[in-house]
Design a protein around this motif. Sequence first.
Motif, PDB file in Angstrom:
ATOM      1  N   LEU A 103     -23.838 -32.745  35.043  1.00 33.27           N
ATOM      2  CA  LEU A 103     -23.069 -31.502  35.079  1.00 33.27           C
ATOM      3  C   LEU A 103     -22.284 -31.324  33.784  1.00 33.27           C
ATOM      4  CD1 LEU A 103     -22.335 -29.112  36.963  1.00 33.27           C
ATOM      5  CD2 LEU A 103     -20.315 -30.433  37.618  1.00 33.27           C
ATOM      6  N   THR A 104     -22.486 -30.189  33.121  1.00 31.94           N
ATOM      7  CA  THR A 104     -21.755 -29.876  31.891  1.00 31.94           C
ATOM      8  C   THR A 104     -20.888 -28.619  32.027  1.00 31.94           C
ATOM      9  OG1 THR A 104     -23.634 -28.609  31.019  1.00 31.94           O
ATOM     10  CG2 THR A 104     -23.495 -30.958  30.403  1.00 31.94           C
ATOM     11  N   HIS A 105     -21.231 -27.748  32.977  1.00 33.17           N
ATOM     12  CA  HIS A 105     -20.522 -26.476  33.149  1.00 33.17           C
ATOM     13  C   HIS A 105     -20.352 -26.152  34.629  1.00 33.17           C
ATOM     14  CE1 HIS A 105     -22.231 -26.089  29.130  1.00 33.17           C
ATOM     15  NE2 HIS A 105     -21.343 -25.151  28.879  1.00 33.17           N
ATOM     16  N   ILE A 106     -19.298 -25.425  34.921  1.00 34.90           N
ATOM     17  CA  ILE A 106     -19.116 -24.788  36.229  1.00 34.90           C
ATOM     18  C   ILE A 106     -18.887 -23.316  35.935  1.00 34.90           C
ATOM     19  CG2 ILE A 106     -17.602 -24.516  38.226  1.00 34.90           C
ATOM     20  CD1 ILE A 106     -16.969 -27.546  37.951  1.00 34.90           C
ATOM     21  N   LEU A 107     -19.661 -22.453  36.582  1.00 39.84           N
ATOM     22  CA  LEU A 107     -19.492 -21.007  36.443  1.00 39.84           C
ATOM     23  C   LEU A 107     -19.028 -20.467  37.795  1.00 39.84           C
ATOM     24  CD1 LEU A 107     -22.806 -20.122  34.530  1.00 39.84           C
ATOM     25  CD2 LEU A 107     -20.582 -20.765  33.582  1.00 39.84           C
ATOM     26  N   ASN A 108     -17.736 -20.193  37.904  1.00 43.12           N
ATOM     27  CA  ASN A 108     -17.206 -19.641  39.151  1.00 43.12           C
ATOM     28  C   ASN A 108     -17.358 -18.130  39.162  1.00 43.12           C
ATOM     29  OD1 ASN A 108     -14.717 -22.084  38.935  1.00 43.12           O
ATOM     30  ND2 ASN A 108     -16.143 -21.989  40.619  1.00 43.12           N
ATOM     31  N   THR A 109     -17.754 -17.601  40.312  1.00 42.85           N
ATOM     32  CA  THR A 109     -17.894 -16.156  40.454  1.00 42.85           C
ATOM     33  C   THR A 109     -16.612 -15.512  40.979  1.00 42.85           C
ATOM     34  OG1 THR A 109     -18.819 -16.365  42.686  1.00 42.85           O
ATOM     35  CG2 THR A 109     -20.384 -16.290  40.821  1.00 42.85           C
ATOM     36  N   HIS A 110     -15.852 -16.244  41.805  1.00 39.99           N
ATOM     37  CA  HIS A 110     -14.570 -15.750  42.300  1.00 39.99           C
ATOM     38  C   HIS A 110     -13.764 -16.909  42.871  1.00 39.99           C
ATOM     39  CE1 HIS A 110     -17.131 -15.535  45.877  1.00 39.99           C
ATOM     40  NE2 HIS A 110     -16.043 -15.495  46.627  1.00 39.99           N
ATOM     41  N   HIS A 111     -12.537 -16.623  43.321  1.00 41.46           N
ATOM     42  CA  HIS A 111     -11.577 -17.676  43.642  1.00 41.46           C
ATOM     43  C   HIS A 111     -11.654 -18.252  45.045  1.00 41.46           C
ATOM     44  CE1 HIS A 111      -9.332 -14.227  45.337  1.00 41.46           C
ATOM     45  NE2 HIS A 111      -8.783 -15.134  46.125  1.00 41.46           N
ATOM     46  N   HIS A 112     -12.411 -17.730  45.955  1.00 41.83           N
ATOM     47  CA  HIS A 112     -12.419 -18.256  47.323  1.00 41.83           C
ATOM     48  C   HIS A 112     -12.794 -19.734  47.342  1.00 41.83           C
ATOM     49  CE1 HIS A 112     -12.915 -13.985  49.143  1.00 41.83           C
ATOM     50  NE2 HIS A 112     -11.670 -14.259  48.837  1.00 41.83           N
ATOM     51  N   ALA A 139      -5.447 -17.842  37.833  1.00 37.67           N
ATOM     52  CA  ALA A 139      -4.303 -18.457  38.525  1.00 37.67           C
ATOM     53  C   ALA A 139      -4.719 -19.036  39.875  1.00 37.67           C
ATOM     54  CB  ALA A 139      -3.188 -17.431  38.706  1.00 37.67           C
ATOM     55  N   GLU A 140      -5.592 -18.350  40.582  1.00 38.27           N
ATOM     56  CA  GLU A 140      -6.032 -18.831  41.895  1.00 38.27           C
ATOM     57  C   GLU A 140      -7.024 -19.984  41.787  1.00 38.27           C
ATOM     58  OE1 GLU A 140      -6.175 -15.640  40.942  1.00 38.27           O
ATOM     59  OE2 GLU A 140      -5.308 -14.349  42.483  1.00 38.27           O
ATOM     60  N   ILE A 141      -7.834 -20.001  40.732  1.00 37.98           N
ATOM     61  CA  ILE A 141      -8.879 -21.021  40.580  1.00 37.98           C
ATOM     62  C   ILE A 141      -8.317 -22.294  39.953  1.00 37.98           C
ATOM     63  CG2 ILE A 141     -11.049 -21.586  39.412  1.00 37.98           C
ATOM     64  CD1 ILE A 141     -11.841 -18.622  39.802  1.00 37.98           C
ATOM     65  N   GLY A 142      -7.582 -22.179  38.886  1.00 34.57           N
ATOM     66  CA  GLY A 142      -7.031 -23.344  38.188  1.00 34.57           C
ATOM     67  C   GLY A 142      -8.088 -24.117  37.418  1.00 34.57           C
ATOM     68  N   HIS A 143      -7.659 -24.977  36.511  1.00 33.38           N
ATOM     69  CA  HIS A 143      -8.545 -25.846  35.715  1.00 33.38           C
ATOM     70  C   HIS A 143      -9.574 -25.063  34.895  1.00 33.38           C
ATOM     71  CE1 HIS A 143      -6.935 -29.156  38.085  1.00 33.38           C
ATOM     72  NE2 HIS A 143      -7.275 -28.517  39.169  1.00 33.38           N
ATOM     73  N   THR A 170     -13.825  -9.679  45.852  1.00 30.08           N
ATOM     74  CA  THR A 170     -12.482  -9.938  45.326  1.00 30.08           C
ATOM     75  C   THR A 170     -12.340  -9.036  44.106  1.00 30.08           C
ATOM     76  OG1 THR A 170     -13.087 -11.716  43.781  1.00 30.08           O
ATOM     77  CG2 THR A 170     -12.569 -12.378  46.059  1.00 30.08           C
ATOM     78  N   LEU A 171     -11.123  -8.777  43.682  1.00 28.91           N
ATOM     79  CA  LEU A 171     -10.923  -7.849  42.572  1.00 28.91           C
ATOM     80  C   LEU A 171     -11.524  -8.351  41.266  1.00 28.91           C
ATOM     81  CD1 LEU A 171      -7.310  -6.573  43.279  1.00 28.91           C
ATOM     82  CD2 LEU A 171      -9.486  -5.403  43.688  1.00 28.91           C
ATOM     83  N   GLY A 172     -11.546  -9.667  41.054  1.00 27.19           N
ATOM     84  CA  GLY A 172     -12.042 -10.200  39.798  1.00 27.19           C
ATOM     85  C   GLY A 172     -13.454 -10.747  39.842  1.00 27.19           C
ATOM     86  N   HIS A 173     -14.153 -10.574  40.941  1.00 27.42           N
ATOM     87  CA  HIS A 173     -15.497 -11.141  41.146  1.00 27.42           C
ATOM     88  C   HIS A 173     -16.433 -10.773  39.984  1.00 27.42           C
ATOM     89  CE1 HIS A 173     -18.612 -12.027  44.551  1.00 27.42           C
ATOM     90  NE2 HIS A 173     -18.917 -12.653  43.432  1.00 27.42           N
ATOM     91  N   VAL A 174     -17.149 -11.794  39.477  1.00 27.08           N
ATOM     92  CA  VAL A 174     -18.129 -11.566  38.414  1.00 27.08           C
ATOM     93  C   VAL A 174     -19.470 -12.182  38.796  1.00 27.08           C
ATOM     94  CG1 VAL A 174     -16.380 -11.518  36.572  1.00 27.08           C
ATOM     95  CG2 VAL A 174     -17.572 -13.676  37.089  1.00 27.08           C
ATOM     96  N   ALA A 175     -20.511 -11.739  38.112  1.00 27.34           N
ATOM     97  CA  ALA A 175     -21.843 -12.332  38.204  1.00 27.34           C
ATOM     98  C   ALA A 175     -22.252 -12.712  36.793  1.00 27.34           C
ATOM     99  CB  ALA A 175     -22.838 -11.345  38.807  1.00 27.34           C
ATOM    100  N   TYR A 176     -23.193 -13.635  36.692  1.00 27.47           N
ATOM    101  CA  TYR A 176     -23.688 -14.096  35.396  1.00 27.47           C
ATOM    102  C   TYR A 176     -25.155 -13.692  35.298  1.00 27.47           C
ATOM    103  CZ  TYR A 176     -19.386 -16.712  35.661  1.00 27.47           C
ATOM    104  OH  TYR A 176     -18.066 -17.048  35.783  1.00 27.47           O
ATOM    105  N   TYR A 177     -25.486 -12.926  34.274  1.00 26.16           N
ATOM    106  CA  TYR A 177     -26.817 -12.370  34.082  1.00 26.16           C
ATOM    107  C   TYR A 177     -27.481 -13.065  32.897  1.00 26.16           C
ATOM    108  CZ  TYR A 177     -30.261  -8.826  32.667  1.00 26.16           C
ATOM    109  OH  TYR A 177     -31.407  -8.169  32.282  1.00 26.16           O
ATOM    110  N   ALA A 178     -28.651 -13.631  33.136  1.00 26.59           N
ATOM    111  CA  ALA A 178     -29.375 -14.347  32.084  1.00 26.59           C
ATOM    112  C   ALA A 178     -30.680 -13.607  31.799  1.00 26.59           C
ATOM    113  CB  ALA A 178     -29.673 -15.783  32.518  1.00 26.59           C
ATOM    114  N   PRO A 179     -30.707 -12.763  30.779  1.00 32.22           N
ATOM    115  CA  PRO A 179     -31.895 -11.969  30.497  1.00 32.22           C
ATOM    116  C   PRO A 179     -33.169 -12.796  30.286  1.00 32.22           C
ATOM    117  CG  PRO A 179     -30.069 -11.249  29.139  1.00 32.22           C
ATOM    118  CD  PRO A 179     -29.640 -12.506  29.829  1.00 32.22           C
TER     119      PRO A 179
END
Length: 183
Positions: A103-112, A139-143, A170-179
């Motif tokens: 594991l080298t990365h963590i990509l969080n989509t939202h804070h839940h 702030a909700e996710i930390g680290h 959630t208000l800040g929810h994101v997705a990661y798109y890899a073309p």
Amino acid sequence: LLPRMRPVHRLAVTTTLAASRCLGLVCRGATGAPRQQLLTRTMGGASIVHDVAGEGYAIAQFPARSDNYGFLLHDAATGATAAIDTPEVAPILAALRSKEWTLTHILNTHHHHDHAGGNAELRRLFPEVHIVAPRAEVAEIGHVDTPVGHGDAVAVGSLALQVIDVGGHTLGHVAYYAPQVRA
């Protein structure tokens, strides 16, 4: 008005923008048909539900919690591996062991908690892991090492991902798109 969106398991929904390639994650093309044969199997104690590989990348999907899935994105060129969200640590570790990835990365989509609850433990186990998360939910996710928002770019090894704002769950929810990923 957007066309009716079709979820794939717990994955982010497909939009016309990300209809054939994405992470955050969507593993079906614009027609809803699988792009490649997806396999269900058990490897080294980890139940791999979907295992998709393409030129230079691989995606592993595995069960996590009683009602969720975990995802790993692996860049074959560099060995970089990202967990897309961290619903539960043990299945992530089992999948990493079964694939012999680090594991080298963590990509969080939202804070839940069922999406970011494993961050602290994984950071303890992998001190060099790089955590990327929505800027609006740091702030909700930390680290968090890299806060991101719509239009930002993220690299997992040589794989370039674009950040898409999908706020609503959630208000800040994101997705990661890899073309470049054809899953």
